[in-house]
Write an enzyme that holds these catalytic residues in place. Sequence first.
Site, PDB file in Angstrom:
ATOM      1  N   GLY A  40     -26.460 -38.377  43.316  1.00  0.00           N
ATOM      2  CA  GLY A  40     -25.713 -37.653  44.355  1.00  0.00           C
ATOM      3  C   GLY A  40     -25.289 -38.491  45.546  1.00  0.00           C
ATOM      4  O   GLY A  40     -24.879 -37.975  46.579  1.00  0.00           O
ATOM      5  N   SER A  61     -24.561 -42.044  38.909  1.00  0.00           N
ATOM      6  CA  SER A  61     -25.680 -42.093  37.963  1.00  0.00           C
ATOM      7  C   SER A  61     -25.299 -41.450  36.631  1.00  0.00           C
ATOM      8  O   SER A  61     -25.769 -41.865  35.574  1.00  0.00           O
ATOM      9  CB  SER A  61     -26.898 -41.399  38.565  1.00  0.00           C
ATOM     10  N   ASP A  96     -15.700 -44.943  36.999  1.00  0.00           N
ATOM     11  CA  ASP A  96     -17.163 -45.061  37.003  1.00  0.00           C
ATOM     12  C   ASP A  96     -17.675 -45.637  35.687  1.00  0.00           C
ATOM     13  O   ASP A  96     -18.475 -46.570  35.668  1.00  0.00           O
ATOM     14  CB  ASP A  96     -17.805 -43.684  37.240  1.00  0.00           C
ATOM     15  N   TYR A 101     -12.878 -31.103  43.604  1.00  0.00           N
ATOM     16  CA  TYR A 101     -12.427 -32.287  42.852  1.00  0.00           C
ATOM     17  C   TYR A 101     -11.376 -31.871  41.834  1.00  0.00           C
ATOM     18  O   TYR A 101     -10.285 -32.439  41.772  1.00  0.00           O
ATOM     19  CB  TYR A 101     -13.624 -32.951  42.142  1.00  0.00           C
TER      20      TYR A 101
HETATM   21  C1  GLA Z   1     -15.676 -39.443  41.238  1.00  0.00           C
HETATM   22  C2  GLA Z   1     -15.048 -39.620  39.848  1.00  0.00           C
HETATM   23  C3  GLA Z   1     -14.218 -40.888  39.777  1.00  0.00           C
HETATM   24  C4  GLA Z   1     -13.243 -40.958  40.946  1.00  0.00           C
HETATM   25  C5  GLA Z   1     -13.934 -40.681  42.280  1.00  0.00           C
HETATM   26  C6  GLA Z   1     -12.964 -40.579  43.419  1.00  0.00           C
HETATM   27  O1  GLA Z   1     -16.638 -40.446  41.457  1.00  0.00           O
HETATM   28  O2  GLA Z   1     -16.055 -39.656  38.860  1.00  0.00           O
HETATM   29  O3  GLA Z   1     -13.554 -40.962  38.543  1.00  0.00           O
HETATM   30  O4  GLA Z   1     -12.175 -40.073  40.753  1.00  0.00           O
HETATM   31  O5  GLA Z   1     -14.686 -39.477  42.236  1.00  0.00           O
HETATM   32  O6  GLA Z   1     -12.344 -41.798  43.625  1.00  0.00           O
END
Ligand code: GLA
Length: 350
Positions: A96, A101, A146, A196
């Site tokens: 978080g 993670s 990520d 998001y």
């Molecule tokens: C999260 C998502 C990523 C990216 C970021 C914002 O971490 O997993 O793919 O979109 O938000 O940059």
Amino acid sequence: MKVKAPGRVNIIGEHTDYNDGYVLPFAVNKFVFLSLERTKKFIFHSETMNETVEMDEPKKLNKWTDYISGVIRAFEKRGFVVPPVKIVISSNLPVGVGLSSSAALEVAAAYAISEHFGFNVTKLELVRIAREAEVEFVGVKCGIMDQFTSAFGKKGHAIFLDTMTLNYEYVPLELEGVEINLVDSNVKHELSSSEYNKRRQECEEVLRILGKKSFREVKLEELGKLPGTLKKRAQHVLEENERVLKSVQALRKRDFEMLGKLLFSSHESLRDLYEVSCEETDFIVEFLRKKEGVLGARMVGGGFGGGVIVLSKKGVFEKIKEDLARSYKKRFEIDLTFHKIESADGVQKI
Ligand code: GLA
């Protein structure tokens, strides 16, 4: 079979990875550790959660096991048969904080399965499998940053990634005279995943209205045709991409003053245009902005809480962090957590 996969921190390029944009993350020296062996049933055990889950078939349970089950399903979709396995995970990667993670867990699981059963899929395909687990199984419509970073990370380097072409370059992360820290705000507002997905929809709407297939075709001059909120979202994406390009140059020249300025402006844009920051991370950034020797700071990751990345001259952060923690506690009655961040290699066997 034992593997470890790192988390990531993004220097700059936030909310650009699902918009065919640029990002500049690096893998961090905090990991998910995963061991895998053949068994008669699927058994997943998390040492961190102190929980064991057994099942005949990987299925959605709305908990941490979904990241692993989702990876198995993604392999199956590609025609691979994954027989029952026991998977044990542990981690020193805080959850978080914006260090991803979940992506580290997905990448660790995908790599261990592929290696153990000799599937021999490429690293890029592992990244796609890991991301598919998150998007289609877990249901968070994340971009590719990520998982890509957890797989492709390289110690001593950041990754300049073009999320449209998936071309990437390693940029040396030579932090001479400066350091990077991460401040965990210790808040995660409920809105984070719904907002998001909403931002993603808004960006799709921008493309629909402008009649473009990709954000890469959108120019700043055209944004006048958009309604207010959508205009702000699009402006953030376009300007953030420019900031990533400038940051790559700054990093190559070791111009940390410039890099710091770009971090501050990224935060302002995430706060005012993309509207994904929150009172707590804004407070941290504003506090740091006034401190001598702090070159830049901004929220990292999806937003609505989580971490703040801080670029400062060496030794400065140590001297101001207690003061920051005190002011934050006074204002929000919440304790801060600090993490010193270093770069690391991507997923590997141990
Ligand atoms: C999260 C998502 C990523 C990216 C970021 C914002 O971490 O997993 O793919 O979109 O938000 O940059």
